[in-house]
Design a protein around this motif. Structure first.
Motif, PDB file in Angstrom:
ATOM      1  N   LYS A  49       9.267  -9.231  48.010  1.00  0.00           N
ATOM      2  CA  LYS A  49      10.172  -8.193  48.524  1.00  0.00           C
ATOM      3  C   LYS A  49       9.874  -6.853  47.875  1.00  0.00           C
ATOM      4  O   LYS A  49       9.616  -6.785  46.675  1.00  0.00           O
ATOM      5  CB  LYS A  49      11.604  -8.590  48.203  1.00  0.00           C
ATOM      6  CG  LYS A  49      12.271  -9.382  49.292  1.00  0.00           C
ATOM      7  CD  LYS A  49      13.743  -9.457  49.034  1.00  0.00           C
ATOM      8  CE  LYS A  49      14.481  -9.805  50.297  1.00  0.00           C
ATOM      9  NZ  LYS A  49      15.917  -9.752  50.103  1.00  0.00           N
ATOM     10  N   THR A  50       9.955  -5.792  48.686  1.00  0.00           N
ATOM     11  CA  THR A  50       9.796  -4.463  48.100  1.00  0.00           C
ATOM     12  C   THR A  50      11.164  -4.013  47.594  1.00  0.00           C
ATOM     13  O   THR A  50      12.188  -4.593  47.962  1.00  0.00           O
ATOM     14  CB  THR A  50       9.307  -3.465  49.161  1.00  0.00           C
ATOM     15  OG1 THR A  50      10.293  -3.426  50.195  1.00  0.00           O
ATOM     16  CG2 THR A  50       7.972  -3.871  49.741  1.00  0.00           C
ATOM     17  N   ALA A  51      11.133  -2.954  46.766  1.00  0.00           N
ATOM     18  CA  ALA A  51      12.399  -2.460  46.218  1.00  0.00           C
ATOM     19  C   ALA A  51      13.328  -2.025  47.350  1.00  0.00           C
ATOM     20  O   ALA A  51      14.548  -2.229  47.292  1.00  0.00           O
ATOM     21  CB  ALA A  51      12.127  -1.300  45.279  1.00  0.00           C
ATOM     22  N   VAL A  52      12.739  -1.446  48.409  1.00  0.00           N
ATOM     23  CA  VAL A  52      13.557  -0.950  49.522  1.00  0.00           C
ATOM     24  C   VAL A  52      14.260  -2.109  50.228  1.00  0.00           C
ATOM     25  O   VAL A  52      15.471  -2.054  50.497  1.00  0.00           O
ATOM     26  CB  VAL A  52      12.689  -0.152  50.531  1.00  0.00           C
ATOM     27  CG1 VAL A  52      13.518   0.303  51.721  1.00  0.00           C
ATOM     28  CG2 VAL A  52      12.066   1.045  49.849  1.00  0.00           C
ATOM     29  N   SER A  53      13.508  -3.185  50.488  1.00  0.00           N
ATOM     30  CA  SER A  53      14.165  -4.297  51.192  1.00  0.00           C
ATOM     31  C   SER A  53      15.112  -5.063  50.265  1.00  0.00           C
ATOM     32  O   SER A  53      16.088  -5.639  50.710  1.00  0.00           O
ATOM     33  CB  SER A  53      13.128  -5.220  51.813  1.00  0.00           C
ATOM     34  OG  SER A  53      12.268  -5.710  50.819  1.00  0.00           O
ATOM     35  N   GLU A  54      14.827  -5.041  48.969  1.00  0.00           N
ATOM     36  CA  GLU A  54      15.695  -5.760  48.018  1.00  0.00           C
ATOM     37  C   GLU A  54      17.027  -5.021  47.812  1.00  0.00           C
ATOM     38  O   GLU A  54      18.079  -5.638  47.741  1.00  0.00           O
ATOM     39  CB  GLU A  54      14.952  -5.907  46.679  1.00  0.00           C
ATOM     40  CG  GLU A  54      15.713  -6.805  45.702  1.00  0.00           C
ATOM     41  CD  GLU A  54      14.890  -7.184  44.493  1.00  0.00           C
ATOM     42  OE1 GLU A  54      13.868  -6.531  44.215  1.00  0.00           O
ATOM     43  OE2 GLU A  54      15.290  -8.142  43.807  1.00  0.00           O
ATOM     44  N   TYR A  55      16.947  -3.700  47.713  1.00  0.00           N
ATOM     45  CA  TYR A  55      18.153  -2.940  47.375  1.00  0.00           C
ATOM     46  C   TYR A  55      18.757  -2.166  48.541  1.00  0.00           C
ATOM     47  O   TYR A  55      19.830  -1.598  48.397  1.00  0.00           O
ATOM     48  CB  TYR A  55      17.838  -1.957  46.241  1.00  0.00           C
ATOM     49  CG  TYR A  55      17.559  -2.643  44.927  1.00  0.00           C
ATOM     50  CD1 TYR A  55      18.579  -3.283  44.241  1.00  0.00           C
ATOM     51  CD2 TYR A  55      16.282  -2.668  44.388  1.00  0.00           C
ATOM     52  CE1 TYR A  55      18.326  -3.920  43.039  1.00  0.00           C
ATOM     53  CE2 TYR A  55      16.021  -3.308  43.196  1.00  0.00           C
ATOM     54  CZ  TYR A  55      17.047  -3.929  42.524  1.00  0.00           C
ATOM     55  OH  TYR A  55      16.801  -4.571  41.344  1.00  0.00           O
ATOM     56  N   GLY A  56      18.032  -2.089  49.685  1.00  0.00           N
ATOM     57  CA  GLY A  56      18.502  -1.258  50.801  1.00  0.00           C
ATOM     58  C   GLY A  56      19.936  -1.549  51.193  1.00  0.00           C
ATOM     59  O   GLY A  56      20.793  -0.662  51.175  1.00  0.00           O
ATOM     60  N   PHE A  57      20.213  -2.803  51.497  1.00  0.00           N
ATOM     61  CA  PHE A  57      21.544  -3.166  51.988  1.00  0.00           C
ATOM     62  C   PHE A  57      22.605  -3.065  50.886  1.00  0.00           C
ATOM     63  O   PHE A  57      23.596  -2.363  51.030  1.00  0.00           O
ATOM     64  CB  PHE A  57      21.502  -4.588  52.556  1.00  0.00           C
ATOM     65  CG  PHE A  57      22.844  -5.090  52.992  1.00  0.00           C
ATOM     66  CD1 PHE A  57      23.393  -4.667  54.183  1.00  0.00           C
ATOM     67  CD2 PHE A  57      23.572  -5.968  52.200  1.00  0.00           C
ATOM     68  CE1 PHE A  57      24.646  -5.109  54.593  1.00  0.00           C
ATOM     69  CE2 PHE A  57      24.823  -6.413  52.592  1.00  0.00           C
ATOM     70  CZ  PHE A  57      25.360  -5.988  53.798  1.00  0.00           C
ATOM     71  N   ILE A  58      22.342  -3.745  49.786  1.00  0.00           N
ATOM     72  CA  ILE A  58      23.385  -3.851  48.747  1.00  0.00           C
ATOM     73  C   ILE A  58      23.685  -2.488  48.112  1.00  0.00           C
ATOM     74  O   ILE A  58      24.845  -2.128  47.876  1.00  0.00           O
ATOM     75  CB  ILE A  58      23.043  -4.933  47.687  1.00  0.00           C
ATOM     76  CG1 ILE A  58      24.255  -5.219  46.791  1.00  0.00           C
ATOM     77  CG2 ILE A  58      21.834  -4.589  46.841  1.00  0.00           C
ATOM     78  CD1 ILE A  58      25.412  -5.842  47.494  1.00  0.00           C
ATOM     79  N   ASN A  59      22.633  -1.696  47.858  1.00  0.00           N
ATOM     80  CA  ASN A  59      22.886  -0.404  47.226  1.00  0.00           C
ATOM     81  C   ASN A  59      23.605   0.562  48.160  1.00  0.00           C
ATOM     82  O   ASN A  59      24.450   1.346  47.714  1.00  0.00           O
ATOM     83  CB  ASN A  59      21.583   0.206  46.706  1.00  0.00           C
ATOM     84  CG  ASN A  59      21.144  -0.435  45.402  1.00  0.00           C
ATOM     85  OD1 ASN A  59      21.701  -1.462  45.016  1.00  0.00           O
ATOM     86  ND2 ASN A  59      20.173   0.129  44.728  1.00  0.00           N
TER      87      ASN A  59
END
Lengths: 117, 356
Positions: free
Chosen positions: B3-13
């Motif tokens: 997972k990239t940082a964008v896909s890992e944190y996109g939703f939750i952040n």
């Protein structure tokens, strides 16, 4: 976790299948096109047509892929934010639409290439 | 597929940022502090998303029930973030959720201690204990009703806390629960640091920076309390300090204290890591308490500033998640302070002054 992995596997499989299918049909299609041409046109024009079609499909295909990736990221973030603050839905959708624009550029480029061949 | 940082944190952040934007706003603070009495303050809570807590107060009229609901709300935050994450981030949130669980364990042990060793009634207080599973599989009822220390050991036997409770010396029957509480806090920080190694470098750095400041703040608070007010001896104090942070240790502090014209030893050590502390001069023995409090406040402010920087910087890091828990905890503390102030019929100005 297991369901997620299974879902991921199915998505990857369907993409591979789709790409393979597209490849097969494009080659079959271009072969048929050559059949209608005279020998001279086949020699000069077919190479142009072949590469033109490949270029157009790359332009559109990568545009669509890029838009898909962008929408996946922007869309999930938008959904996260909208879930908490529904009032920002219209603003969030603008960003989703911007990502969607990538495929439009790909489509236009493909049309321009097809116009030249 | 990694997972990239964008896909890992996109939703939750995005979700947490949206929540953060409506937490502890000036409008909310003004409305709550300015409310005319506790009823009006609870009404304000209801209109700012704390309808359950406000409902609890409306039905029971009990301020502790309201605070209990707020605590439940805080625990629910961890569950919500956990549900929306996976991989190493999920693992870290899982470890972070030890913190409220430890708070609950401390509350139960205090009750148990009061009941078994001091024979204080616990029926009233036991209503404010979370009995649902937080992280570990703990039978809270069995813990509250434990007859002997062996019963406590058996409750914790299959949990991460077993290593602490297997050592019977942790509960000093003649003294207090001090040892066990310190060990629980140390366990939490140790586990967070261990979990941080599983994160990506960027996240690991952010987490370490935040946790180090938290450890420093906790250690400074203990040093001020136990060394300067209770005169705890060096070896005992050395053993309670949480490892990590920015190198606060008693031996170094003692060496600094011996130097001619040296200032407050913890501050001398931490000045290198927090340059803003240099402006403070804690040498006045007469006003030591006020200065030490100011020192704690400055460290806390530094931590707050770090979170502000995180929230205005690159959005796809663990910092936003940590900031969310930090702000959420602060908001609950703020609400609790104001509601208690209202309960004691303090004026809005007094409350504002007290929570500043």
């Amino acid at each position: 976790m297991k369901a997620k992995k299974e879902f991921k596997r199915k998505v990857v499989l369907s993409i591979v299948f789709l790409v393979a299918l597209m490849g097969i049909f494009s080659f079959i299609g271009t072969d048929n096109l050559y059949a209608d041409e005279t020998q001279e046109v086949v020699e000069t024009g077919s190479a142009n047509l072949k590469w033109g079609l490949i270029a157009a499909s790359i332009a559109f295909g990568f545009g669509a892929l890029g838009a898909g990736i962008a929408i996946a990221n922007v869309g999930s973030a938008a959904m996260g934010a909208i879930g908490e603050k529904p009032e920002i839905a219209s603003q969030a959708l603008i960003f989703v639409a911007l990502a969607e624009g990538v495929v439009v550029f790909g489509f236009i480029t493909a049309l321009m290439i097809l116009g030249k061949v | 597929m990694k997972k990239t940082a964008v896909s890992e944190y996109g939703f939750i952040n995005a979700k947490l940022r949206a929540r953060i934007s409506s937490m502890l706003t000036d409008e909310f603070k003004t409305a709550l502090i300015g409310a005319d009495g506790i009823e009006a303050a609870v009404q304000v809570l209801s209109s700012y998303g704390y309808s359950k807590a406000s409902e609890k107060w409306n039905t029971t009229g009990d301020i502790q029930s309201l605070e209990f609901e707020l605590f439940k709300n805080h625990i629910a935050n961890y569950s919500m973030v956990m549900k929306n994450t996976d991989g190493s981030l999920n693992g870290l949130i899982n470890v972070l959720s030890i913190k409220p669980e430890i708070e609950n364990i401390k509350s139960v042990l205090r009750l148990w201690y009061g009941s078994k060793l001091r024979h204080s009634p616990i029926n009233y207080r036991s209503a404010y204990i979370i009995r649902e599973r937080i992280r570990e599989n703990i039978d809270w009822n069995e813990l509250i009703n434990a007859v002997s220390y062996e019963d406590i050991i058996s409750v914790f036997s299959s949990t991460i806390y077993s290593e602490i409770f297997n050592n019977e010396a942790v509960i000093d029957t003649g003294d207090s629960l001090f040892n066990v509480e310190i060990l629980l806090d140390k366990l939490y920080y140790r586990m967070v640091i261990e979990e941080s190694y599983k994160l990506k470098k960027n996240d690991n750095d952010t987490l370490n920076e935040i946790i180090s400041t938290e450890i420093d703040l906790q250690n400074v608070s203990w040093i001020i309390r136990y060394r300067h007010f209770y005169k705890m001896d060096t070896s005992k104090l050395s053993s309670i300090l949480i490892p990590g942070g920015h190198g606060l240790n008693i031996e170094l502090m003692d060496n600094i204290s011996k130097e001619e014209g040296a200032g407050f030893a913890p501050m001398e050590i931490l000045k290198k890591s927090y340059p803003e502390l240099s402006s403070l001069n804690i040498s006045n023995k007469h006003n030591f308490s006020a200065q030490a409090r100011l020192f704690e406040q400055l460290l806390d402010e530094t931590r707050k500033r770090k979170f502000t920087t995180i929230l205005t910087g690159y959005p796809f890091t663990i910092g936003v998640v940590l900031a969310y828990f930090f702000i959420s905890e602060r908001e609950l503390r703020f609400i609790s302070s104001v509601i208690n102030g209202k309960n004691y019929k303090f004026s809005s100005d007094t409350i504002k002054e007290m929570i500043r």
